[in-house]
Design a protein around this motif. Structure first.
Motif, mmCIF file in Angstrom:
data_model
loop_
_atom_site.group_PDB
_atom_site.id
_atom_site.type_symbol
_atom_site.label_atom_id
_atom_site.label_comp_id
_atom_site.label_asym_id
_atom_site.label_seq_id
_atom_site.Cartn_x
_atom_site.Cartn_y
_atom_site.Cartn_z
ATOM 1 N N TRP A 22 0.414 -1.557 0.188
ATOM 2 C CA TRP A 22 -0.274 0.106 0.089
ATOM 3 C C TRP A 22 0.371 1.545 0.180
ATOM 4 C CZ3 TRP A 22 -4.239 0.887 4.038
ATOM 5 C CH2 TRP A 22 -5.733 1.265 3.522
ATOM 6 N N SER A 23 1.796 1.652 -1.379
ATOM 7 C CA SER A 23 3.120 2.384 -0.874
ATOM 8 C C SER A 23 2.215 3.759 -1.266
ATOM 9 C CB SER A 23 3.975 2.840 -1.732
ATOM 10 O OG SER A 23 3.043 2.223 -3.522
ATOM 11 N N GLN A 24 1.241 4.377 -1.718
ATOM 12 C CA GLN A 24 0.319 5.387 -2.030
ATOM 13 C C GLN A 24 0.354 6.295 -0.303
ATOM 14 O OE1 GLN A 24 -0.401 1.571 -3.060
ATOM 15 N NE2 GLN A 24 -3.081 2.552 -3.853
ATOM 16 N N VAL A 25 0.034 5.108 0.882
ATOM 17 C CA VAL A 25 -0.738 5.120 1.584
ATOM 18 C C VAL A 25 0.897 6.322 2.708
ATOM 19 C CG1 VAL A 25 -0.889 5.479 4.298
ATOM 20 C CG2 VAL A 25 -2.483 3.760 2.274
ATOM 21 N N TYR A 26 1.878 5.797 2.253
ATOM 22 C CA TYR A 26 2.733 6.868 2.951
ATOM 23 C C TYR A 26 3.335 7.974 1.604
ATOM 24 C CZ TYR A 26 5.193 2.186 4.553
ATOM 25 O OH TYR A 26 6.448 1.593 5.728
ATOM 26 N N TYR A 27 2.795 7.861 0.426
ATOM 27 C CA TYR A 27 3.065 8.953 -0.405
ATOM 28 C C TYR A 27 1.998 9.597 0.072
ATOM 29 C CZ TYR A 27 2.854 12.212 -4.359
ATOM 30 O OH TYR A 27 3.149 13.115 -4.887
ATOM 31 N N TYR A 28 0.610 10.288 0.386
ATOM 32 C CA TYR A 28 0.108 10.858 0.705
ATOM 33 C C TYR A 28 0.579 11.336 2.493
ATOM 34 C CZ TYR A 28 -2.872 10.667 -3.703
ATOM 35 O OH TYR A 28 -2.681 10.885 -5.032
ATOM 36 N N ALA A 29 0.664 10.548 3.242
ATOM 37 C CA ALA A 29 1.132 10.601 4.289
ATOM 38 C C ALA A 29 1.980 11.068 4.699
ATOM 39 C CB ALA A 29 1.192 9.283 5.086
ATOM 40 N N GLN A 30 3.151 11.432 3.725
ATOM 41 C CA GLN A 30 4.492 12.057 3.783
ATOM 42 C C GLN A 30 4.937 12.007 4.996
ATOM 43 O OE1 GLN A 30 2.610 16.170 3.401
ATOM 44 N NE2 GLN A 30 2.080 15.808 2.198
ATOM 45 N N ARG A 31 4.963 10.994 5.386
ATOM 46 C CA ARG A 31 5.849 10.087 6.455
ATOM 47 C C ARG A 31 7.056 8.957 5.992
ATOM 48 N NH1 ARG A 31 3.872 13.974 8.013
ATOM 49 N NH2 ARG A 31 2.820 14.396 9.854
ATOM 50 N N PRO A 32 8.221 9.598 6.672
ATOM 51 C CA PRO A 32 9.349 8.210 6.183
ATOM 52 C C PRO A 32 8.864 7.020 6.869
ATOM 53 C CG PRO A 32 10.018 9.855 8.197
ATOM 54 C CD PRO A 32 8.809 10.530 7.821
ATOM 55 N N PRO A 33 9.255 5.967 5.724
ATOM 56 C CA PRO A 33 9.188 4.878 6.223
ATOM 57 C C PRO A 33 9.952 3.981 6.650
ATOM 58 C CG PRO A 33 10.448 4.729 4.189
ATOM 59 C CD PRO A 33 10.179 6.035 4.673
ATOM 60 N N ALA A 34 9.507 3.483 7.975
ATOM 61 C CA ALA A 34 10.729 2.859 9.606
ATOM 62 C C ALA A 34 11.256 1.728 9.127
ATOM 63 C CB ALA A 34 9.812 2.580 10.614
ATOM 64 N N SER A 35 11.195 1.267 8.167
ATOM 65 C CA SER A 35 11.486 0.011 7.020
ATOM 66 C C SER A 35 12.128 0.355 5.229
ATOM 67 C CB SER A 35 11.075 -1.264 7.274
ATOM 68 O OG SER A 35 11.474 -2.766 6.505
ATOM 69 N N ARG A 36 13.234 -0.543 5.574
ATOM 70 C CA ARG A 36 13.623 -1.341 3.722
ATOM 71 C C ARG A 36 12.287 -1.127 3.260
ATOM 72 N NH1 ARG A 36 18.643 -4.235 4.986
ATOM 73 N NH2 ARG A 36 18.304 -2.974 7.344
ATOM 74 N N PHE A 37 11.684 -1.789 3.641
ATOM 75 C CA PHE A 37 10.156 -2.804 3.013
ATOM 76 C C PHE A 37 8.831 -1.793 3.133
ATOM 77 C CE2 PHE A 37 12.687 -5.788 5.239
ATOM 78 C CZ PHE A 37 13.538 -6.882 4.529
ATOM 79 N N VAL A 38 8.897 -1.431 2.159
ATOM 80 C CA VAL A 38 7.820 -0.044 1.643
ATOM 81 C C VAL A 38 6.950 -1.660 1.655
ATOM 82 C CG1 VAL A 38 7.378 1.180 0.054
ATOM 83 C CG2 VAL A 38 9.229 1.507 1.552
ATOM 84 N N TYR A 39 6.933 -2.425 0.552
ATOM 85 C CA TYR A 39 6.624 -3.843 0.283
ATOM 86 C C TYR A 39 7.033 -5.183 0.881
ATOM 87 C CZ TYR A 39 5.920 -0.440 -4.131
ATOM 88 O OH TYR A 39 5.226 0.522 -5.320
ATOM 89 N N PRO A 40 6.514 -5.060 1.808
ATOM 90 C CA PRO A 40 6.359 -6.650 2.779
ATOM 91 C C PRO A 40 6.159 -8.109 2.206
ATOM 92 C CG PRO A 40 5.072 -5.473 3.828
ATOM 93 C CD PRO A 40 5.425 -5.027 1.979
ATOM 94 N N GLN A 41 6.762 -7.986 0.803
ATOM 95 C CA GLN A 41 6.405 -8.890 -0.318
ATOM 96 C C GLN A 41 7.093 -10.299 0.088
ATOM 97 O OE1 GLN A 41 6.834 -6.748 -3.409
ATOM 98 N NE2 GLN A 41 8.326 -8.344 -4.715
ATOM 99 N N THR A 42 8.723 -9.665 0.705
ATOM 100 C CA THR A 42 9.633 -11.284 0.769
ATOM 101 C C THR A 42 9.016 -11.332 2.440
ATOM 102 O OG1 THR A 42 11.329 -9.756 1.106
ATOM 103 C CG2 THR A 42 10.380 -10.614 -0.949
ATOM 104 N N LEU A 43 8.453 -10.658 2.978
ATOM 105 C CA LEU A 43 7.672 -10.926 4.277
ATOM 106 C C LEU A 43 7.026 -11.914 4.898
ATOM 107 C CD1 LEU A 43 8.812 -7.197 6.320
ATOM 108 C CD2 LEU A 43 10.376 -9.423 6.020
ATOM 109 N N ALA A 44 5.733 -11.368 3.434
ATOM 110 C CA ALA A 44 4.438 -12.185 3.873
ATOM 111 C C ALA A 44 4.820 -13.151 3.251
ATOM 112 C CB ALA A 44 3.619 -10.789 3.728
#
Length: 538
Positions: free
Chosen positions: A421-443
């Motif tokens: 859900w990367s568009q929420v990062y974009y619109y929230a204008q807050r930096p991600p806490a992890s390198r996994f903006v897409y947590p696909q390899t985690l899930a």
């Protein structure tokens, strides 16, 4: 009526703007585009690609976005504006190549128009977004022109067309290398150019091909050196090559259609593209059947035909065949189709071989309808979808969740989304806490794969266990103030991946977080040891 070059290219610019109008007011056209923006902002803030943010895209994509953000601010609207002259420049190179092959200015202009129409239609979110295929086509066409331009020149008063200077070949190879730094699929042009050089000059052509290859390796060598210096060379190799091969291996059957979800996969998408561009394919077939009479131009036509045919390999690899993949086919397709279509409309004046008078009158009308109807229909359909808010970035829960995150955190607070859900990062204008903006390899989520959407199919084999260690390392360095679980909200098919199935993440939440809010089923947690809700410190 004669149209000056300046007037024609102004018309191409205006047509490009007209077809891409939604990009000037819709910020997020595609989930991938939002992810590119988030990653590029991390790069601009001093992060290292594939270490501080990870994805399987090539590094020059992020550098380009970051350069635009550095000048215009972190807005995708600026990226969309830059895409317009980028496309016009690509169309100009296509025109140069088509004019050289077909020996007429109108053929070049026809190729430019065909590319302009095709590169901004088809499916609105797929081709209107500023994706890697759009960006790679410009340096790719530069490389093609530098090599093919002299090879198809037949003017005996000019220098021997076989005499391609080493400097020119090095530059062409470097441009091809730059294209692959946007998207690896651009490399399919290298064997085409190498074969043409070999056929044109035998052993000399072999040496020229080696110089061209050396030129391609130079940008990658410089890139590898930069990543080695940053201690990230292994990460560059993994995310650009090893994971991409795994992503292709996790492909889907070309013929698959998911009727329940209304999703087209591989072959149906290909059929839709072929139908929308059917006039171009008929014209390209005519070009291959009746190439120019002189040998260099004829060989150029066959070479471009080979380029088009081989481009299907990377386009179809993996079976997903997203709409933007087809942008790779458009340059060679437009060059091939330009000759017969220019002749059909009487530039230069010449009757269509074997056509009766009635057919000569009907063919131009039928071709115009076949060219314009798909563009008008698909563009109108795109406007309707955008007006209805059907794009991922226009979904109402995106704005509601992003607004909450922005209102209840400070600008330097980090957030983490358990979602694709990367568009929420974009619109929230807050930096991600992890390198996994897409947590696909985690899930264990594989984008575009039907198994990732089916609750009864196990996709845990796609989990990369060591990435969970990296997530914990990220959280130790800069723990998220807010942690968002989108699985209960059924966002982007994420309901298949509830946090309860991932003990590491569940323990982090149980030990360090407390539930604060639920928005449209999306659960938001706040860190107990955090500074709490705003007001923010000055």
């Amino acid at each position: 009526m004669q149209i000056s070059g300046r007037t024609f290219w102004l018309g191409v610019l205006l047509l490009t703007v007209l077809l891409r109008l939604p990009t000037l007011w819709v910020e997020v056209l595609d989930t991938d585009e939002a992810g590119h923006a988030v990653h590029s902002q991390v790069l601009l803030d001093g992060g290292t690609p594939y270490v501080d943010f990870i994805d399987n895209k090539q590094p020059l994509l992020y550098a380009t976005y970051a350069a635009i953000f550095a000048i215009a601010g972190p807005t995708l609207l600026a990226v969309h504006v830059v895409a317009i002259p980028w496309l016009v420049a690509t169309a100009w190179l296509i025109a140069l190549l088509a004019r050289a092959v077909w020996r007429h200015e109108w053929a070049g202009r026809t190729a430019a128009l065909l590319f302009t129409l095709g590169s901004s239609a088809y499916l609105e979110k797929d081709v209107l977004a500023t994706n890697t295929e759009l960006l790679m086509n410009l340096p790719l066409l530069g490389a093609a022109w530098l090599v093919l331009g002299p090879l198809v020149t037949a003017d005996p008063t000019r220098r021997d067309p076989r005499q391609l200077s080493p400097a020119r070949l090095l530059l062409a190879g470097a441009l091809l290398g730059i294209a692959t730094l946007y998207n690896l699929k651009a490399g399919i042009l290298l064997p085409v150019l190498g074969l043409l050089l070999l056929l044109q000059a035998r052993w000399r052509g072999l040496g020229q091909g080696l110089v061209l290859t050396l030129g391609l390796l130079l940008p990658w060598g410089l890139t590898a050196l930069l990543f080695w210096h940053a201690g990230a060379l292994e990460d560059l190799i993994f995310w650009n090559f090893l994971l991409n091969f795994k992503y292709m291996d996790a492909g889907v059957p070309l013929w698959l259609i998911d009727f329940r979800r209304g999703i087209l996969y591989g072959f149906p998408r290909l059929l839709l593209f072929l139908l929308a561009t059917s006039v171009l394919w008929v014209a390209a077939g005519a070009a291959l059947r009746s190439p120019p009479p002189d040998r260099p131009a004829r060989r150029g036509v066959y070479g471009i035909g080979l380029w088009l045919a081989l481009s299907f390999v990377p386009v179809c690899m993996g079976g997903r065949l997203y709409g933007h993949y087809f942008l790779q086919l458009l340059p060679p397709l437009a060059v091939l189709a330009a000759g017969p279509l220019a002749r059909l409309y009487g530039r230069p004046a010449r009757p269509v071989d074997g056509a009766t008078p009635a057919r000569r009158r009907l063919l131009p009308v039928a071709a115009a309808i076949g060219l314009l109807l798909p563009v008008l229909g698909l563009t109108a359909a795109g406007h309707v979808r955008i007006a209805r808010g059907a794009l991922d970035g226009l979904q109402p829960q995106v704005a509601r969740v992003a607004d909450y995150l922005r209102a209840h955190t400070c600008p330097d607070d980090r957030i983490f989304l358990w979602a694709y859900w990367s568009q929420v990062y974009y619109y929230a204008q807050r930096p991600p806490a992890s390198r996994f903006v897409y947590p696909q390899t985690l899930a264990g989520y594989v984008p575009g794969h039907p198994a990732s959407l089916d609750p009864h199919r196990d996709t845990s084999g796609y989990i990369v266990p060591e990435h969970w260690d990296q997530l914990r390392e990220d959280f130790r360095r800069h723990p998220p103030e807010l942690l968002v679980d989108a699985a209960p909200g059924k966002i982007h098919f994420w309901e298949k991946y509830p946090i309860d199935n991932y003990p590491i993440l569940k323990k982090i939440i149980d030990d360090e977080y407390q539930q604060e809010q639920v928005i449209d089923g999306v659960v938001i947690y706040r860190r107990r040891a955090g500074r709490g809700a705003p007001p923010c410190p000055p």
